[in-house]
Design a protein around this motif. Sequence first.
Motif, PDB file in Angstrom:
ATOM      1  N   GLN A  81      72.664  59.459  51.845  1.00  0.00           N
ATOM      2  CA  GLN A  81      72.688  58.501  50.749  1.00  0.00           C
ATOM      3  C   GLN A  81      71.340  58.531  50.047  1.00  0.00           C
ATOM      4  O   GLN A  81      70.284  58.565  50.681  1.00  0.00           O
ATOM      5  CB  GLN A  81      72.988  57.087  51.242  1.00  0.00           C
ATOM      6  N   GLY A  99      70.464  49.951  47.512  1.00  0.00           N
ATOM      7  CA  GLY A  99      71.773  49.781  48.135  1.00  0.00           C
ATOM      8  C   GLY A  99      71.964  50.601  49.394  1.00  0.00           C
ATOM      9  O   GLY A  99      73.094  50.966  49.737  1.00  0.00           O
ATOM     10  N   TYR A 114      76.861  53.739  55.334  1.00  0.00           N
ATOM     11  CA  TYR A 114      77.280  54.650  54.271  1.00  0.00           C
ATOM     12  C   TYR A 114      76.977  56.120  54.575  1.00  0.00           C
ATOM     13  O   TYR A 114      77.490  57.005  53.903  1.00  0.00           O
ATOM     14  CB  TYR A 114      76.586  54.286  52.956  1.00  0.00           C
ATOM     15  N   VAL A 168      79.493  47.719  44.590  1.00  0.00           N
ATOM     16  CA  VAL A 168      78.387  48.657  44.789  1.00  0.00           C
ATOM     17  C   VAL A 168      78.955  49.945  45.371  1.00  0.00           C
ATOM     18  O   VAL A 168      79.711  49.921  46.349  1.00  0.00           O
ATOM     19  CB  VAL A 168      77.319  48.078  45.737  1.00  0.00           C
ATOM     20  N   ALA A 199      72.535  53.921  44.935  1.00  0.00           N
ATOM     21  CA  ALA A 199      73.815  53.258  44.693  1.00  0.00           C
ATOM     22  C   ALA A 199      74.005  53.041  43.201  1.00  0.00           C
ATOM     23  O   ALA A 199      73.044  53.055  42.420  1.00  0.00           O
ATOM     24  CB  ALA A 199      73.880  51.925  45.437  1.00  0.00           C
ATOM     25  N   PRO A 232      77.941  53.562  47.036  1.00  0.00           N
ATOM     26  CA  PRO A 232      76.875  54.431  47.538  1.00  0.00           C
ATOM     27  C   PRO A 232      76.931  55.790  46.836  1.00  0.00           C
ATOM     28  O   PRO A 232      78.018  56.291  46.526  1.00  0.00           O
ATOM     29  CB  PRO A 232      77.199  54.563  49.029  1.00  0.00           C
ATOM     30  N   GLU A 233      75.780  56.353  46.574  1.00  0.00           N
ATOM     31  CA  GLU A 233      75.714  57.683  45.971  1.00  0.00           C
ATOM     32  C   GLU A 233      74.833  58.574  46.839  1.00  0.00           C
ATOM     33  O   GLU A 233      73.949  58.091  47.560  1.00  0.00           O
ATOM     34  CB  GLU A 233      75.201  57.604  44.535  1.00  0.00           C
TER      35      GLU A 233
END
Length: 332
Positions: free
Chosen positions: A108, A260, A265, A306, A111, A308-309
């Motif tokens: 991650q 985030g 995640y 939100v 976000a 997660p990226e």
Amino acid sequence: MTIESVPGALTHHAISTYTGSANPSAFLALNEGNSNFTAPGVEGVIVYRRSGRCLVQFGGPFAPAEDYSRLLAAFTGYARRKRLRLVSVQLQHADAVRYAAEGFTVNQIGASYAVDLAGFSLRGSRFVRLRNKISRARRSGLVVREAAAGEWDGALRELDACWLAGKGKHARPLEFLVGQHGGAGHRHRRLFVGTVDGRPAGYISYSPVYGNRSGWLHDLSRRRPDGPPGVAEAINSHAIEVFRGEGVRWLHFGFTPFTGLGREYEVPGHSPAFRWLVGKLWERGEAVYPARSQLAYKEKWAPDTVFPEYIAFRGRASLRSLTHVFRAANAL
């Protein structure tokens, strides 16, 4: 093969049609300065920028499900033949799982945030400060309206220059992971401008978001440093009312690195060391990317979703490759 050109109809078709459209920032694939990768006999496109000896991919493959892995394998092979590093940023969770399965190290990186406009209102105690700021801007004479494409081009270029100068001598305008003026996507965006005495005091550009949370992405905003407080907030509030009147469900605020973060995640095989680094960048990385100020603005609107990226490295997680992401974004 690769197409070293400004993305256009091919990319727009891909982001609005295929699985990658689940990425709320997918429209940024149309930014000028991006390159396309395609492969013979495979549907879809991969969007990237080159930074030194590194290819920085934006999002996952924008491709139909049956061609997703084939396109990714072709791009990975291209990078290997050229002896280039490969790092992919702004992957969504579904992308992250697939990249991990393909042998990437995936972590991650931040976000993205969104507001469900169904029933949204600025009433209530949680928005008192925001309402006061918007009222103050309006009392200063701020008038907000949606502008036609190209209507304010010259004035907004001048405003951009003033905004950048106000950031300091060494400030750079961010690219790649934020919106832009002009380019192949210009006619698809919407622009809201706030004026005082007929002069632009600020603006916000919104890009379309496709997929199951379709709506608009708050992708680029600027305000005049000597303008009244609350300009951006008043413009966005006006745009929200327009969008709600049109039945738009989602307003997305886009990706912010280092925010985030949650252990829940992370995907299997992630790098604990890189996770530690991202946490440190949240604490001390404002000089690299203005994550804290971006998040503070987004949180004013009480986002209720939100996402997660992720970032994916071909091989081990690498600070060197992360540096190339921020070079591609003009942050370094």
